[in-house]
Scaffold this motif. Sequence first.
Motif, mmCIF file in Angstrom:
data_model
loop_
_atom_site.group_PDB
_atom_site.id
_atom_site.type_symbol
_atom_site.label_atom_id
_atom_site.label_comp_id
_atom_site.label_asym_id
_atom_site.label_seq_id
_atom_site.Cartn_x
_atom_site.Cartn_y
_atom_site.Cartn_z
ATOM 1 N N VAL A 71 0.806 -1.233 0.000
ATOM 2 C CA VAL A 71 0.000 0.000 0.000
ATOM 3 C C VAL A 71 0.836 1.280 0.000
ATOM 4 O O VAL A 71 0.276 2.384 0.027
ATOM 5 C CB VAL A 71 -0.967 0.047 1.214
ATOM 6 C CG1 VAL A 71 -1.933 -1.132 1.168
ATOM 7 C CG2 VAL A 71 -0.200 0.061 2.527
ATOM 8 N N MET A 72 2.165 1.143 -0.023
ATOM 9 C CA MET A 72 2.991 2.352 0.026
ATOM 10 C C MET A 72 2.749 3.218 -1.202
ATOM 11 O O MET A 72 2.644 2.729 -2.331
ATOM 12 C CB MET A 72 4.477 1.991 0.094
ATOM 13 C CG MET A 72 4.905 1.243 1.348
ATOM 14 S SD MET A 72 4.513 2.037 2.928
ATOM 15 C CE MET A 72 5.518 3.533 2.826
ATOM 16 N N ASN A 73 2.692 4.493 -0.977
ATOM 17 C CA ASN A 73 2.624 5.445 -2.083
ATOM 18 C C ASN A 73 3.998 5.646 -2.716
ATOM 19 O O ASN A 73 5.024 5.321 -2.121
ATOM 20 C CB ASN A 73 2.096 6.781 -1.557
ATOM 21 C CG ASN A 73 0.613 6.702 -1.209
ATOM 22 O OD1 ASN A 73 -0.144 5.977 -1.850
ATOM 23 N ND2 ASN A 73 0.207 7.450 -0.190
ATOM 24 N N ASP A 74 4.025 6.212 -3.900
ATOM 25 C CA ASP A 74 5.287 6.524 -4.563
ATOM 26 C C ASP A 74 6.160 7.365 -3.634
ATOM 27 O O ASP A 74 5.676 8.269 -2.948
ATOM 28 C CB ASP A 74 5.039 7.307 -5.857
ATOM 29 C CG ASP A 74 4.410 6.429 -6.933
ATOM 30 O OD1 ASP A 74 4.237 5.212 -6.714
ATOM 31 O OD2 ASP A 74 4.085 6.977 -8.010
ATOM 32 N N VAL A 117 9.290 -1.882 -4.370
ATOM 33 C CA VAL A 117 10.361 -0.968 -3.953
ATOM 34 C C VAL A 117 10.899 -0.211 -5.166
ATOM 35 O O VAL A 117 11.188 0.988 -5.093
ATOM 36 C CB VAL A 117 11.488 -1.731 -3.231
ATOM 37 C CG1 VAL A 117 12.615 -0.787 -2.839
ATOM 38 C CG2 VAL A 117 10.938 -2.454 -2.002
ATOM 39 N N ILE A 118 10.983 -0.915 -6.289
ATOM 40 C CA ILE A 118 11.472 -0.272 -7.512
ATOM 41 C C ILE A 118 10.388 0.576 -8.165
ATOM 42 O O ILE A 118 10.584 1.758 -8.427
ATOM 43 C CB ILE A 118 11.969 -1.327 -8.524
ATOM 44 C CG1 ILE A 118 13.081 -2.172 -7.902
ATOM 45 C CG2 ILE A 118 12.442 -0.643 -9.808
ATOM 46 C CD1 ILE A 118 13.555 -3.295 -8.801
ATOM 47 N N THR A 119 9.233 -0.042 -8.384
ATOM 48 C CA THR A 119 8.231 0.650 -9.200
ATOM 49 C C THR A 119 7.666 1.880 -8.498
ATOM 50 O O THR A 119 7.153 2.783 -9.147
ATOM 51 C CB THR A 119 7.077 -0.304 -9.574
ATOM 52 O OG1 THR A 119 6.515 -0.844 -8.382
ATOM 53 C CG2 THR A 119 7.595 -1.439 -10.446
ATOM 54 N N ARG A 120 7.760 1.907 -7.158
ATOM 55 C CA ARG A 120 7.243 3.067 -6.417
ATOM 56 C C ARG A 120 8.354 3.901 -5.788
ATOM 57 O O ARG A 120 8.088 4.796 -4.989
ATOM 58 C CB ARG A 120 6.282 2.583 -5.326
ATOM 59 C CG ARG A 120 5.127 1.767 -5.911
ATOM 60 C CD ARG A 120 4.183 1.278 -4.842
ATOM 61 N NE ARG A 120 3.250 0.306 -5.412
ATOM 62 C CZ ARG A 120 2.326 -0.332 -4.713
ATOM 63 N NH1 ARG A 120 2.209 -0.091 -3.405
ATOM 64 N NH2 ARG A 120 1.525 -1.205 -5.281
ATOM 65 N N ALA A 121 9.599 3.557 -6.140
ATOM 66 C CA ALA A 121 10.753 4.319 -5.637
ATOM 67 C C ALA A 121 10.716 4.448 -4.114
ATOM 68 O O ALA A 121 10.836 5.537 -3.552
ATOM 69 C CB ALA A 121 10.829 5.690 -6.305
ATOM 70 N N LEU A 122 10.559 3.299 -3.463
ATOM 71 C CA LEU A 122 10.492 3.292 -2.003
ATOM 72 C C LEU A 122 11.886 3.292 -1.381
ATOM 73 O O LEU A 122 12.847 2.825 -1.990
ATOM 74 C CB LEU A 122 9.725 2.054 -1.520
ATOM 75 C CG LEU A 122 8.328 1.867 -2.090
ATOM 76 C CD1 LEU A 122 7.689 0.597 -1.529
ATOM 77 C CD2 LEU A 122 7.456 3.089 -1.827
ATOM 78 N N ARG A 150 -0.167 -0.831 -11.130
ATOM 79 C CA ARG A 150 0.290 0.501 -10.802
ATOM 80 C C ARG A 150 1.816 0.526 -10.820
ATOM 81 O O ARG A 150 2.474 -0.328 -10.271
ATOM 82 C CB ARG A 150 -0.207 0.825 -9.392
ATOM 83 C CG ARG A 150 0.199 2.169 -8.918
ATOM 84 C CD ARG A 150 -0.348 2.381 -7.507
ATOM 85 N NE ARG A 150 0.674 2.880 -6.624
ATOM 86 C CZ ARG A 150 0.633 2.775 -5.319
ATOM 87 N NH1 ARG A 150 -0.363 2.161 -4.732
ATOM 88 N NH2 ARG A 150 1.608 3.265 -4.589
ATOM 89 N N GLY A 173 14.705 1.846 -3.927
ATOM 90 C CA GLY A 173 14.337 1.548 -5.300
ATOM 91 C C GLY A 173 14.338 2.822 -6.123
ATOM 92 O O GLY A 173 14.125 3.910 -5.595
#
Lengths: 358, 358
Positions: free
Chosen positions: A243-246, A274-279, B66, B283
């Motif tokens: 559920v983390m936002n970008d 982690v990658i797709t949302r730049a976490l 997403r 990420g």
Amino acid sequence: MNSMTTSSTALSTQIQLAARPSGWPTHDDFRIVTVELGPLQPGEVRVANAFISVDPYMRGRMNDTRSYVAPYALGERITGGAIGRVVESEDESLPVGTVVQHQHGWSDLIQANASTFHAVPERDGVPLSLSLHILGMTGLTAYVGLTRIAPMSAGDTVFISGAAGAVGTAAGQIARLLGAKRVIGSAGSAEKVRLLTEKYGYDTALNYKEAPIREQLAAAAPEGVDVYFDNVGGDHLEAALDVMNDNGRLALCGAIAGYNTAGPTPGPDNMMNVITRALSIQGFTLAAHLDLSSEFGARMAEWFAAGEIAYDETIVDGIENTVDAFLDMMRGGNIGKMLVRVGASEATSVGTHGSELK
Amino acid sequence: MNSMTTSSTALSTQIQLAARPSGWPTHDDFRIVTVELGPLQPGEVRVANAFISVDPYMRGRMNDTRSYVAPYALGERITGGAIGRVVESEDESLPVGTVVQHQHGWSDLIQANASTFHAVPERDGVPLSLSLHILGMTGLTAYVGLTRIAPMSAGDTVFISGAAGAVGTAAGQIARLLGAKRVIGSAGSAEKVRLLTEKYGYDTALNYKEAPIREQLAAAAPEGVDVYFDNVGGDHLEAALDVMNDNGRLALCGAIAGYNTAGPTPGPDNMMNVITRALSIQGFTLAAHLDLSSEFGARMAEWFAAGEIAYDETIVDGIENTVDAFLDMMRGGNIGKMLVRVGASEATSVGTHGSELK
């Protein structure tokens, strides 16, 4: 003026690590011993402990693995936070009667060089025990996590796991005071989740024993989560990654879900997020962040004085019950901070107490 | 002077997404279509592509999930990096003959507003195709990872997975040029690991198909790893977490190990190390870091001019073979950058070429 006392020998009850636990610790992994303390040497003080801290991180130190602190040695006293009063002194800086905090750990009576203790001012209406949690390392841990490791901004949605524990109750209140839009917490009983919303400022509290936390969190956070403060790991970390936002930030403070498993456990199945949302996932322990102590101390004192800070303590009496207190804390038996109270004069029945509901 | 041409219609071969792949894509998930391009409108240019890029991240865009970029739409052209030459122009800024780079993707002939292309200067001794990798986005990705996401210092030990790919070959050389003490890479064939040490400056190269990467990396990095640049995920991320030094930094750039699995895969079983070693896992995707483009461009131009930069290209000829090139790249069939060469006049046999061994 010379306030020093004449030193004598004394008996100290201490708890040592007898064996390295595999999985859940048992009483056989510990040994209660009585040692005779010799007369104080110059520069030393003797301290009668009032409260001893039992903390989740101690489980890690019972393993013989590389970590940020050395493992406990077999046959030696379990060290950790405690607070007490100087009863004999051979050092002018800490006269008899001074309240001191220290890291000498699981013992009723301890003596060592005065430099290994630090004095704690006594203040009306502030129980001494709070220095072991909300006003001390525990509160600082929550503050470091939310301001430096996973820095939150006003308006963020924050999720905190293990929310009814010592760090979690502190973190929820700090998140609220720092301007979180929403604070979501997880805990493991109906009583805990009730306290989270009624006393600790959580908007939503999830009982992870009722349904998978992954499903509950997804339903509870349709707007996503900006900051996650993790005390649990395992399924809770996985739920958060869903559920983390970008550009979301995750502070990994603890992973109690995995502390007492005998072998490795699978990690989150959604690391791709982690990658797709730049976490950003940042693990931390307090030792590297003590430079924030005075900033935290000032802000917390202000919040506390303003009546903004609630707390709970779950107190077990008697040094001989320290292992039980530790195990009960690991199983989630505590609300707020789990403490062992030492010293017959202060002994009361086992129970929970804390600040009033607001 | 008016350099504009008289515009006509033309046929363009394009590759569209026909269905969303589950697991490994198949040819049935794509459709090759021929479309008629109408006469150019004012402000438009028509470009004959020379090289088309096929990249791992494209697999993610084929899913309807997403992410940092929108999924590819069904029935529309696969977009992505390409380079070609203006063959007709209705815009004075890009006259016929100009070499341009763009994101219009998998097509031999493309026309669109001139603002969606940017001119690439032609320089002696610098193949045009390099703008699609070592001198372009690929090189910048490696640079961002090692300077901003998991910033390395001179003297660090660096581990790079997928080291023989386009990003990996760039990252190894950049780590070396930034002063790494040791650079360790992983790849999936004997030829690749040979090239890593002989051509790309890696000190140690591990063939993950020979033995578990976890065991090989632990043996290869007794001093630990300070910076990990991850293109693979899965077992490689787990292997890295085992050997990271305290305060280690992990840049997650890609996770090709999991791109073509139909369901979720277990994450690393050693996430606890993130806490005990105070690791940072970040990420990233390039879009948020384009501000480093000019810094990278200047440094890379200097390194390239000094003969410090090697590269390889694996070239497949013919727009009709683009899907095969993409799938082969996902299976590790490439060394260095996988490219599709378009245009009969330049067609040669399929093969690999690149800079000379130094």
